[in-house]
Design an enzyme around this catalytic site. Sequence first.
Site, PDB file in Angstrom:
ATOM      1  N   GLY A 232      74.020  20.216 -12.823  1.00 38.64           N
ATOM      2  CA  GLY A 232      74.270  21.577 -12.838  1.00 38.64           C
ATOM      3  C   GLY A 232      75.040  21.809 -11.935  1.00 38.64           C
ATOM      4  O   GLY A 232      76.590  21.505 -12.513  1.00 38.64           O
ATOM      5  N   SER A 233      75.713  22.695 -10.702  1.00 36.27           N
ATOM      6  CA  SER A 233      76.807  22.799 -10.893  1.00 36.27           C
ATOM      7  C   SER A 233      77.608  21.878  -9.137  1.00 36.27           C
ATOM      8  O   SER A 233      79.291  22.126  -9.317  1.00 36.27           O
ATOM      9  CB  SER A 233      76.992  23.972  -9.207  1.00 36.27           C
ATOM     10  OG  SER A 233      76.219  25.179  -9.461  1.00 36.27           O
TER      11      SER A 233
END
Length: 579
Positions: free
Chosen positions: A304-305
């Site tokens: 993810g981020s």
Amino acid sequence: MYKKEKNRFLKSKQINYINWRFFLLYGFIFLSLFILTLRVIFLQIISSNRLITEGDRRTLRTQSLLSTRGAIKDRRGYPLAVTVLVNAICADPSVILKTKNIKNHKRWQALSEILSIPLKKMFLRINSHKKSKFIYLARQINPEISEYIKKLQLPGIFLLEESKRYYPFKEISAQLVGFTNIDGIGIEGIEKSFDLLLTGKPGKRKIRQDNKGHVIEKISLVHKRASNNLNLSIDTKLQTIVYNELQEGVKKSQSDSGTAILINIKSGEVLAMANSPSYNPNNIRHIIQKNVRNKAITDLFEPGSTVKPIVIIEALKLGIIQENSIIDTKPFLIQKHQIKDVSYHEKLTITGILQKSSNVGVSKIALSMPTLKLLDSYIKFGLGKPTQLGLIGEKHGFFPPKKRWSNLDKATLSFGYGLMVTPLQLARLYSTIASYGIYRPLSIIKTDRPTGGKQIFPPKYVKKVINMMESVSQPGGGGLQAAVRGYRVAVKTGTAKKVGIHGRYIKKYTAYTAGIAPASDPRFSLIIILDNPQGKKYYGGAVSAPVFSNIMKLILKKMNIKPDNLSNQKMILKSNKRN
């Protein structure tokens, strides 16, 4: 005349009788000697091997000389796994079954009670091995009980010295250290991965005993090979902090599990690696199997981020963006798929893209760079590649082997979807960022010298991104709860949907926070991963960020790291009051 003849005849008859008896005796002696000679020949030549074997069977004994398994210690010498001497309680059924009235004997009842084995069950086992001279009744019995059994003086019952592993830190380091089976062979964790190093080679000596058991001859000796102790890079004081805070974080967020890894930036040493829930390796009979797995190296998730800083570093290096660039972050469509952010922002700076964790902003930056450059930056940071830490069971991760990348593929890759990494690979990524772009191998073994590395990105660009990442834990950032009073921390939080068994995204999440402290002179990188938080909040900034803050605060204090940002104390106090 007649008398003379008669006397002569009797005398002759007597002589003949004596001669006959003499020859008979002589013949008997000769026959006996002949038979004895044949017997000697038979015994000495024809049947000598059998007799030697029979004699050796009665008098020769081979004794094992145990080689104690090496200890596992932390970097300061505190024991994580040690060997203690215990005994096996053994039986000789061939002797026991000759004993009368066994079942009614009080001493046998005492043996049954002390071993917690019903007497009936014990004798069923003995009777099922009638011809055996050796069976185990119980293993790994402590010295106190062993001494009591010895005093019972039961015929056919004897003690055999053996060893047992003891783990002083129990649940705190269970998945990392692992455990051995009853025979002392490593089957999990460090115990398994370094089994050959920890295991010496037992020696043996061959002796001859008389009928009273006294040694009358020492025939041969094979010396045992000493085992090796193992000093890990782990610091048990820090490991305890990490485990306790992680356990509390898992409980508060109602997560299925949690993983935390702490890295020494300067050396690449793993200072702590914890999982929760855990288990007690001293009592493996009652463990829950899923808790045995070291999720730091075995579990895969989409990062993810947490990979967004990589895209920014590469874009700065290529000159596609500048530190003060402004990016249009309004939602947009790619191949009929909308790319949008959790909260709407019309425009953001590069720092703002990291602070607000903008999928739109990082996607547009990724789309503006050559595909191979984007992929190469991920590969340089080791995503999808094993760390080669030496731990058995480590997964490689997954990096898509596509020949053609669509714009949608590039966009989703930029915010961490479409690839799979282990927590340890993510820890290596942030350790590399904290080292200002030096890719350094991680180590689970204590190193006395600084580990060399390879400069994979120019330090000036990495330092700029670290400065940008500080905004994440400042007011307006998604990781405000990751802030540590008195210190500058550079963090990135993230939340990713989990993939179900059918390969589709489901309504379960992985929440994580990865960061560096102190940001002015990085010493430690720390990653926190919470699997499937089921409380009211599930975002990384809400559930894993506080765990990061609690752990890092205690680590920096324990290691006497000088504060580098006293100005943020009031801000954190105000934030805590609001929360």
